[in-house]
Design a protein around this motif. Structure first.
Motif, PDB file in Angstrom:
ATOM      1  N   GLU A 131       0.957  -1.070  -0.185  1.00  0.00           N
ATOM      2  CA  GLU A 131       0.140  -0.091  -0.163  1.00  0.00           C
ATOM      3  C   GLU A 131       0.865   1.082   0.001  1.00  0.00           C
ATOM      4  OE1 GLU A 131      -2.841  -0.485   3.486  1.00  0.00           O
ATOM      5  OE2 GLU A 131      -1.562  -2.503   3.799  1.00  0.00           O
ATOM      6  N   ILE A 132       2.115   0.987   0.706  1.00  0.00           N
ATOM      7  CA  ILE A 132       2.812   2.267   1.023  1.00  0.00           C
ATOM      8  C   ILE A 132       4.395   2.093   0.198  1.00  0.00           C
ATOM      9  CG2 ILE A 132       3.876   3.807   2.558  1.00  0.00           C
ATOM     10  CD1 ILE A 132       1.347   2.791   4.190  1.00  0.00           C
TER      11      ILE A 132
ATOM     12  N   TYR B  34       9.957  -6.177   1.148  1.00  0.00           N
ATOM     13  CA  TYR B  34       8.666  -6.118   1.153  1.00  0.00           C
ATOM     14  C   TYR B  34       8.165  -6.613   2.475  1.00  0.00           C
ATOM     15  CZ  TYR B  34       3.833  -7.735   0.700  1.00  0.00           C
ATOM     16  OH  TYR B  34       2.600  -8.066   0.685  1.00  0.00           O
ATOM     17  N   GLY B  35       7.384  -6.186   3.137  1.00  0.00           N
ATOM     18  CA  GLY B  35       7.067  -6.491   4.565  1.00  0.00           C
ATOM     19  C   GLY B  35       5.917  -5.674   5.314  1.00  0.00           C
TER      20      GLY B  35
ATOM     21  N   LYS C 152       0.641  -2.460   7.997  1.00  0.00           N
ATOM     22  CA  LYS C 152       0.437  -1.799   6.519  1.00  0.00           C
ATOM     23  C   LYS C 152       1.481  -2.596   5.720  1.00  0.00           C
ATOM     24  CE  LYS C 152      -2.689   0.987   7.466  1.00  0.00           C
ATOM     25  NZ  LYS C 152      -2.263   1.818   8.671  1.00  0.00           N
ATOM     26  N   LYS C 153       0.924  -2.973   4.671  1.00  0.00           N
ATOM     27  CA  LYS C 153       2.049  -3.727   3.764  1.00  0.00           C
ATOM     28  C   LYS C 153       2.925  -2.771   2.964  1.00  0.00           C
ATOM     29  CE  LYS C 153      -1.436  -6.940   2.359  1.00  0.00           C
ATOM     30  NZ  LYS C 153      -2.123  -7.428   1.197  1.00  0.00           N
ATOM     31  N   VAL C 154       4.095  -2.626   3.191  1.00  0.00           N
ATOM     32  CA  VAL C 154       4.964  -1.795   2.735  1.00  0.00           C
ATOM     33  C   VAL C 154       6.012  -2.325   1.491  1.00  0.00           C
ATOM     34  CG1 VAL C 154       4.690  -0.111   4.675  1.00  0.00           C
ATOM     35  CG2 VAL C 154       6.703  -1.751   4.700  1.00  0.00           C
ATOM     36  N   VAL C 155       6.485  -1.552   0.719  1.00  0.00           N
ATOM     37  CA  VAL C 155       7.753  -1.794  -0.287  1.00  0.00           C
ATOM     38  C   VAL C 155       8.769  -0.828   0.092  1.00  0.00           C
ATOM     39  CG1 VAL C 155       6.688  -1.006  -2.177  1.00  0.00           C
ATOM     40  CG2 VAL C 155       8.556  -2.564  -2.466  1.00  0.00           C
TER      41      VAL C 155
ATOM     42  N   ASN D 260      14.729  -1.878  10.922  1.00  0.00           N
ATOM     43  CA  ASN D 260      14.752  -2.650  12.134  1.00  0.00           C
ATOM     44  C   ASN D 260      13.001  -2.849  12.727  1.00  0.00           C
ATOM     45  OD1 ASN D 260      17.206  -3.072  11.952  1.00  0.00           O
ATOM     46  ND2 ASN D 260      17.572  -1.337  13.168  1.00  0.00           N
ATOM     47  N   GLU D 261      12.339  -1.847  11.924  1.00  0.00           N
ATOM     48  CA  GLU D 261      10.850  -1.957  12.544  1.00  0.00           C
ATOM     49  C   GLU D 261       9.880  -2.578  11.752  1.00  0.00           C
ATOM     50  OE1 GLU D 261      10.252  -0.105  15.320  1.00  0.00           O
ATOM     51  OE2 GLU D 261      12.254   0.933  15.555  1.00  0.00           O
ATOM     52  N   ILE D 262      10.615  -3.095  10.588  1.00  0.00           N
ATOM     53  CA  ILE D 262       9.907  -3.758   9.563  1.00  0.00           C
ATOM     54  C   ILE D 262       9.781  -5.458   9.981  1.00  0.00           C
ATOM     55  CG2 ILE D 262       9.527  -4.104   7.111  1.00  0.00           C
ATOM     56  CD1 ILE D 262      10.638  -1.521   6.637  1.00  0.00           C
ATOM     57  N   ASP D 263       8.486  -5.798   9.690  1.00  0.00           N
ATOM     58  CA  ASP D 263       8.377  -7.357   9.840  1.00  0.00           C
ATOM     59  C   ASP D 263       8.617  -7.725   8.212  1.00  0.00           C
ATOM     60  OD1 ASP D 263       7.688  -9.883  10.120  1.00  0.00           O
ATOM     61  OD2 ASP D 263       5.805  -9.361  10.612  1.00  0.00           O
TER      62      ASP D 263
END
Ligand code: HPA
Length: 270
Positions: free
Chosen positions: A21-22, A65-66, A71-74, A35-38
């Protein structure tokens, strides 16, 4: 270009880059956001078909991607600059890819010099408008009209609602967040005193070597855009000290926790 874009997107979708999405471009001063991204999937730039050929420095460049704040982010870990010898079309190709993957919003960070001397190094600046001094446009190529409106409107390139949310978050956390105009130059040399004077006269509050090409293309693709600069040096032409790039990077790192707070909390609201 459309054929290349489709092949790149197919490759990434095949690897699991599904409906982000973002999009986030991590500039100097935001690297630790990773480091904050799954993290669910990553792709090295030099394995992605038709991505700009990575320079030595960018062998570590990755598209990630995570999930961040549900939220799904790239995320682009490492960006491309004109001063590395890429074209403006190369520099902005990843924005076109992220849009085709599905993003609706692009968030950008960078390091910049403070032209406005009320702004101090280590502080942040929300970009409200920009001046393109890179000598050309990422939209100046044959066939651009197949990807969007050639004569792209730039009356409001940065999203008002996102910027107002950024301001609220900054206030809540007592983070100093200036607002201003970002001028993009080619670099890689820093500016002369005469150039800093000129930048001030033409209305710039900060100067850097990135962001504007990506923002132009994001507007071409009708994405919502926001960008924040970390101010790494004070560009006072009457009292100019030699700029050391390692000091710029160290100053960016100092401001990083504030930048991360802003981005993380913003994404929660999107
Ligand atoms: N000029 C250009 N780019 C920069 C600067 C500067 O003073 N500081 C950080 N990036």
């Amino acid at each position: 270009m459309l054929k290349f874009i489709n092949e790149t997107v197919e490759y990434l979708q095949g690897k699991g880059f599904e409906n982000p999405e973002i999009g986030i471009i991590l500039g100097t001063g935001l690297g630790q956001l990773i480091n904050e991204i799954d993290i669910l999937v990553e792709a090295s730039y030099n394995h992605i078909p038709y991505f700009p050929t990575a320079t030595v420095e960018f062998h570590k460049g990755k598209l990630i991607y995570g999930k961040l704040a549900e939220k799904k982010v790239v995320v682009m870990q490492g960006r491309f600059h004109l001063y590395e010898g890429y074209t403006l079309q190369d520099v902005t190709y990843p924005v076109r890819i992220m849009e085709k993957l599905g993003i609706k919003t692009l968030l950008v960070s960078n390091a910049a010099g403070a032209i406005n001397l009320n702004f101090k190094k280590g502080e942040l600046m929300l970009i409200e408008d920009h001046i393109n001094l890179q000598g050309s446009s990422p939209l100046a190529f044959n066939g651009v009209e197949k990807l969007g409106e050639r004569f792209t409107d730039m009356s409001a390139p940065y999203n008002k609602n996102i910027n107002s949310t950024f301001k609220t978050i900054a206030k809540t956390h007592n983070i100093k967040l200036h607002k201003g105009v970002y001028a993009s130059v080619v670099g890689p040399q820093l500016e002369t005193r005469a150039e800093y004077r000129m930048l001030k006269i033409i209305g710039a509050d900060a100067v850097g070597m990135s962001t504007v090409p990506e923002v132009i293309v994001a507007n071409h693709l009708k994405l919502k855009v926001a960008a924040v600069s970390v101010l790494t040096d004070e560009c006072d032409p009457d009292n100019l000290k030699p700029v050391v790039i390692s000091e710029i990077i160290a100053m960016a790192a100092k401001a990083e926790p504030n930048m991360i707070t802003l981005f993380k909390e913003l994404i929660e609201t999107l």
